[in-house]
Design a protein around this motif. Structure first.
Motif, PDB file in Angstrom:
ATOM      1  N   PRO A  20      -0.122   1.231   2.681  1.00 14.41           N
ATOM      2  CA  PRO A  20       0.844   0.748   1.674  1.00 14.41           C
ATOM      3  C   PRO A  20       0.344  -0.481   0.922  1.00 14.41           C
ATOM      4  O   PRO A  20       0.630  -0.654  -0.261  1.00 14.41           O
ATOM      5  N   ALA A  24       0.043  -0.706  -2.985  1.00 14.09           N
ATOM      6  CA  ALA A  24       0.757  -1.719  -3.756  1.00 14.09           C
ATOM      7  C   ALA A  24      -0.175  -2.399  -4.744  1.00 14.09           C
ATOM      8  O   ALA A  24       0.203  -2.703  -5.871  1.00 14.09           O
TER       9      ALA A  24
ATOM     10  N   SER B  30      10.713   6.042  -5.886  1.00 18.63           N
ATOM     11  CA  SER B  30       9.956   5.370  -6.929  1.00 18.63           C
ATOM     12  C   SER B  30       9.587   3.972  -6.476  1.00 18.63           C
ATOM     13  O   SER B  30      10.289   3.359  -5.679  1.00 18.63           O
ATOM     14  N   GLU B  31       8.434   3.482  -6.969  1.00 20.61           N
ATOM     15  CA  GLU B  31       8.045   2.113  -6.629  1.00 20.61           C
ATOM     16  C   GLU B  31       8.434   1.143  -7.734  1.00 20.61           C
ATOM     17  O   GLU B  31       8.092  -0.024  -7.673  1.00 20.61           O
TER      18      GLU B  31
END
Lengths: 255, 100
Positions: A20, A24, B30-31
């Motif tokens: 992650p 990111a 969704s990010e």
């Protein structure tokens, strides 16, 4: 109870955490100005040239404000600060992406569109140099959308609303919201002109509108509401300044 | 500021919060990436041969530094806004509205 992981378990956990984190970092950071290098040289120059007169006009206007309306300088600084704050806040939108409001509409309603060209340029410069958000080659185009087109729309809409006798706070809200939206519509047009693709300018404009303008609708509403809130507070505490710049008339609250 | 006006302002701010929280509650896959990232994808789609010809002269090394700079931007603006409103509110309180 103390949990102890074996070495391979820890390694697994480490890899699991790394996924992650890298994801990111790979997500394109930033929100919505045109990215550095994404306009062809000619267009980048052209947008810069278009903005130049507005920036000069803005500088002259600011100089005049400082000289003739000394006590409204604080108000002008606050308008710049408002744009600074709002354009740093990236907000989630209903379409699963994020973008930030511009904050340039409120100053345009109060001081006219010209000074905002300068104040908006400062914000864009800050973001382009320090945050890799927007860019120096696209500074002209971004200045045009956020610091020229948006403020002009806000100013015009406010005037129109007042002519139609819309309530003052509602007029401020509508003007700032539409100005915000206009900024992103202009951005879409700029990108479409630069990247018409095979389908042509109009088709690619629709594509970019889908990305920018749709994301922006809820944010434009938020910006409109916030601008109206700030205006309510100014009207309560800064009446002398608002009269000085002619926003409120000398006698009463009728402009 | 009248009580009624303060209540209106609070209500309006709550509406803003609701507008922003709504997508976070309803969209889970969704990010909430930036819209300019999405625009890059669109460009790659309609203009696959396009190569950006310039790069940012400096980019923050990572998400943390970037969020630091964005916070700095918001903080600088808030300082000026807060100073301004503090000045205006105190002026009205101690000097009366019209003498300023």
């Amino acid at each position: 109870m103390k949990t102890r992981f074996t070495r391979s378990e820890r390694r697994l956990l480490g890899i699991a955490c790394a996924v992650p984190l890298t994801a990111a970092l790979c997500v394109p950071a930033g929100a919505m100005h045109i990215m550095e290098g994404f306009l062809p040289q000619g267009q980048a120059l052209a947008w810069g040239a278009v903005c130049l007169p507005f920036v000069v006009w803005g500088l002259l206007t600011i100089k005049k404000v400082i000289r003739q309306h000394r006590k409204t300088v604080l108000l002008l600084a606050m308008m710049g600060a408002y744009a600074f704050v709002l354009s740093a806040l990236k907000m989630p939108s209903v379409f699963g992406s994020s973008s930030h409001p511009t904050g340039t509409g409120l100053g345009a309603v109060l001081f006219g569109p010209a000074p905002m060209a300068v104040l908006g340029l400062i914000v864009l410069l800050f973001q382009a140099v320090l945050m890799a958000h927007g860019g120096l080659t696209t500074l002209g185009a971004n200045t045009f959308s956020m610091a020229v087109a948006g403020p002009f729309v806000s100013f015009g809409v406010y005037r129109l609303c007042r002519k139609l006798r819309v309530n003052r706070m509602a007029a401020v809200g509508i003007a700032c919201g539409l100005g915000d939206l206009a900024t992103y519509c202009v951005t879409s047009v700029q990108l479409a002109l630069a990247h018409p693709g095979e389908a042509g300018v109009l088709a690619s404009m629709a594509e970019f509108m889908g990305v920018f303008a749709l994301t922006q609708i809820p944010l434009a509403i938020v910006e409109g509401i916030l601008s109206a809130v700030v205006m309510m507070m100014l009207e309560s505490f800064a009446k002398p300044e608002l009269r000085e710049i002619g926003f409120l008339s000398k006698e009463g609250t009728q402009a | 500021m009248s009580k009624k006006r303060i209540m209106t302002i609070l209500a309006l701010i709550l509406v803003c919060a609701a507008i922003l929280i709504f997508p976070l509650m309803t969209i889970h896959d969704s990010e909430f990436g930036g819209a300019d990232g999405a625009a890059e994808e669109v460009i790659a789609q309609i203009d696959p041969t396009y190569e950006p010809w310039a790069e940012n002269i400096w980019a923050p090394p990572g998400g943390e530094t970037e969020s630091l700079l964005f916070c700095l931007q918001a903080a600088l603006g808030s300082v000026v806004l807060g100073f301004g409103f503090g000045y205006l509110v105190a002026r009205k309180k101690y000097r009366g509205e019209e003498t300023a």
